[in-house]
Design a protein around this motif. Structure first.
Motif, PDB file in Angstrom:
ATOM      1  N   UNK A 192      -1.435   4.903  16.472  1.00  0.00           N
ATOM      2  CA  UNK A 192      -1.358   5.902  15.405  1.00  0.00           C
ATOM      3  C   UNK A 192      -1.115   5.218  14.071  1.00  0.00           C
ATOM      4  N   UNK A 193      -1.308   5.965  13.010  1.00  0.00           N
ATOM      5  CA  UNK A 193      -0.904   5.496  11.691  1.00  0.00           C
ATOM      6  C   UNK A 193       0.605   5.604  11.592  1.00  0.00           C
ATOM      7  N   UNK A 194       1.264   4.580  11.111  1.00  0.00           N
ATOM      8  CA  UNK A 194       2.724   4.561  11.009  1.00  0.00           C
ATOM      9  C   UNK A 194       3.266   5.765  10.241  1.00  0.00           C
ATOM     10  N   UNK A 195       2.748   6.005   9.047  1.00  0.00           N
ATOM     11  CA  UNK A 195       3.291   7.081   8.216  1.00  0.00           C
ATOM     12  C   UNK A 195       3.046   8.452   8.832  1.00  0.00           C
ATOM     13  N   UNK A 196       1.910   8.617   9.473  1.00  0.00           N
ATOM     14  CA  UNK A 196       1.588   9.875  10.145  1.00  0.00           C
ATOM     15  C   UNK A 196       2.511  10.078  11.352  1.00  0.00           C
ATOM     16  N   UNK A 197       2.651   9.052  12.182  1.00  0.00           N
ATOM     17  CA  UNK A 197       3.482   9.138  13.381  1.00  0.00           C
ATOM     18  C   UNK A 197       4.945   9.403  13.015  1.00  0.00           C
ATOM     19  N   UNK A 198       5.391   8.791  11.927  1.00  0.00           N
ATOM     20  CA  UNK A 198       6.769   9.000  11.471  1.00  0.00           C
ATOM     21  C   UNK A 198       6.962  10.414  10.933  1.00  0.00           C
ATOM     22  N   UNK A 199       5.871  11.040  10.524  1.00  0.00           N
ATOM     23  CA  UNK A 199       5.958  12.388   9.975  1.00  0.00           C
ATOM     24  C   UNK A 199       6.239  12.417   8.481  1.00  0.00           C
ATOM     25  N   UNK A 200       6.025  11.288   7.795  1.00  0.00           N
ATOM     26  CA  UNK A 200       6.327  11.245   6.367  1.00  0.00           C
ATOM     27  C   UNK A 200       5.118  11.543   5.489  1.00  0.00           C
ATOM     28  N   UNK A 201       3.935  11.047   5.869  1.00  0.00           N
ATOM     29  CA  UNK A 201       2.713  11.290   5.100  1.00  0.00           C
ATOM     30  C   UNK A 201       1.582  11.548   6.096  1.00  0.00           C
ATOM     31  N   UNK A 202       1.165  12.800   6.262  1.00  0.00           N
ATOM     32  CA  UNK A 202       0.069  13.087   7.196  1.00  0.00           C
ATOM     33  C   UNK A 202      -1.173  12.264   6.840  1.00  0.00           C
ATOM     34  N   UNK A 203      -1.687  11.555   7.824  1.00  0.00           N
ATOM     35  CA  UNK A 203      -2.861  10.690   7.675  1.00  0.00           C
ATOM     36  C   UNK A 203      -2.638   9.612   6.609  1.00  0.00           C
ATOM     37  N   UNK A 204      -1.379   9.336   6.277  1.00  0.00           N
ATOM     38  CA  UNK A 204      -1.046   8.398   5.209  1.00  0.00           C
ATOM     39  C   UNK A 204      -1.254   6.946   5.596  1.00  0.00           C
ATOM     40  N   UNK A 205      -1.578   6.155   4.586  1.00  0.00           N
ATOM     41  CA  UNK A 205      -1.798   4.730   4.775  1.00  0.00           C
ATOM     42  C   UNK A 205      -0.834   3.941   3.895  1.00  0.00           C
ATOM     43  N   UNK A 206      -0.416   2.795   4.395  1.00  0.00           N
ATOM     44  CA  UNK A 206       0.408   1.874   3.620  1.00  0.00           C
ATOM     45  C   UNK A 206      -0.556   0.921   2.910  1.00  0.00           C
ATOM     46  N   UNK A 207      -0.581   0.943   1.575  1.00  0.00           N
ATOM     47  CA  UNK A 207      -1.527   0.088   0.859  1.00  0.00           C
ATOM     48  C   UNK A 207      -1.157  -1.393   0.989  1.00  0.00           C
ATOM     49  N   UNK A 208      -2.176  -2.228   0.993  1.00  0.00           N
ATOM     50  CA  UNK A 208      -1.950  -3.667   1.106  1.00  0.00           C
ATOM     51  C   UNK A 208      -1.522  -4.218  -0.261  1.00  0.00           C
ATOM     52  N   UNK A 230      -0.644  -4.586  10.926  1.00  0.00           N
ATOM     53  CA  UNK A 230      -1.425  -4.585   9.692  1.00  0.00           C
ATOM     54  C   UNK A 230      -2.514  -5.645   9.838  1.00  0.00           C
ATOM     55  N   UNK A 231      -3.055  -6.119   8.745  1.00  0.00           N
ATOM     56  CA  UNK A 231      -4.178  -7.053   8.818  1.00  0.00           C
ATOM     57  C   UNK A 231      -3.744  -8.473   9.169  1.00  0.00           C
ATOM     58  N   UNK A 232      -2.877  -9.081   8.357  1.00  0.00           N
ATOM     59  CA  UNK A 232      -2.510 -10.479   8.569  1.00  0.00           C
ATOM     60  C   UNK A 232      -1.093 -10.712   9.035  1.00  0.00           C
ATOM     61  N   UNK A 233      -0.275  -9.663   9.101  1.00  0.00           N
ATOM     62  CA  UNK A 233       1.112  -9.734   9.562  1.00  0.00           C
ATOM     63  C   UNK A 233       1.986 -10.598   8.656  1.00  0.00           C
ATOM     64  N   UNK A 234       1.717 -10.523   7.324  1.00  0.00           N
ATOM     65  CA  UNK A 234       2.587 -11.239   6.390  1.00  0.00           C
ATOM     66  C   UNK A 234       3.140 -10.343   5.276  1.00  0.00           C
ATOM     67  N   UNK A 235       2.649  -9.116   5.152  1.00  0.00           N
ATOM     68  CA  UNK A 235       3.120  -8.233   4.074  1.00  0.00           C
ATOM     69  C   UNK A 235       3.646  -6.910   4.627  1.00  0.00           C
ATOM     70  N   UNK A 236       2.733  -6.010   4.966  1.00  0.00           N
ATOM     71  CA  UNK A 236       3.128  -4.651   5.355  1.00  0.00           C
ATOM     72  C   UNK A 236       3.877  -4.584   6.670  1.00  0.00           C
ATOM     73  N   UNK A 237       3.332  -5.185   7.711  1.00  0.00           N
ATOM     74  CA  UNK A 237       3.986  -5.036   9.011  1.00  0.00           C
ATOM     75  C   UNK A 237       5.335  -5.743   9.094  1.00  0.00           C
ATOM     76  N   UNK A 238       5.535  -6.922   8.472  1.00  0.00           N
ATOM     77  CA  UNK A 238       6.895  -7.469   8.513  1.00  0.00           C
ATOM     78  C   UNK A 238       7.883  -6.654   7.672  1.00  0.00           C
TER      79      UNK A 238
END
Length: 167
Positions: free
Chosen positions: A113-129, A12-20
């Motif tokens: 890849x986008x995490x949600x897309x690669x996982x197959x849960x949300x095509x082209x999906x983004x995890x909001x910050x 993610x951007x700063x590695x303190x919210x979404x990616x951890x």
């Protein structure tokens, strides 16, 4: 890339919210599955502003509320070696994916890849910050990344025992 466990890096951007949060969800789901010991997960940020810091206190509290401890994680910036060390670099959103691909050496771009897309849960999906939000925003992110973590376990469990999932 050396043999051994499948290696996933969540970015993610700063590695303190979404990616951890995603790292915590993935680790928990993998450890509770037959994939335990066969898949390694880490996280990084495209920026280095928070390097060495723990996840955001709201991310820690959210994960803790789901029985996952991410308090010991420390932020780090994406580094060139990550493209060699990880089979997949899974990004929280399109901006992170663009930035990661811009840094990717020849031959590594197709392993981003986008995490949600690669996982197959949300095509082209983004995890909001959730950084500028409240606890409910972190909870929303948790729901997305935990659902993705379950799907990743299913995806990796379905692959041939000898193979890494290819692009």
């Amino acid at each position: 890339m050396s043999a051994g466990p499948t290696r996933l890096l969540v970015v993610c951007l700063g590695n303190i919210c979404r990616s951890p949060l995603a790292e915590g969800a993935l680790r928990a789901r993998i450890e509770a599955s037959p994939l335990a010991g066969r898949v390694m997960v880490d996280s990084a940020g495209t920026g280095g502003w928070h390097a060495g810091e723990p996840p955001d206190r709201r991310a820690i509290a959210c994960a803790r509320g789901h029985g996952v401890d991410i308090a010991g994680l420390r932020a780090r910036q994406l580094r060139a070696r990550d493209f060699e060390d990880f089979h997949w670099l899974l990004c929280a959103d399109a901006d992170n994916l663009r930035d990661v691909r811009a840094l990717a050496p020849p031959g590594a771009r197709e392993r981003t890849a986008l995490l949600l897309d690669w996982a197959g849960t949300v095509p082209h999906g983004e995890v909001p910050d959730p950084y500028y939000g409240d606890g409910s925003h972190f909870e929303g992110v948790w729901q997305l990344v935990d659902t993705a973590a379950r799907a990743v376990v299913d995806r990796l469990s379905a692959r041939p025992a000898s193979g890494i999932i290819r692009p």
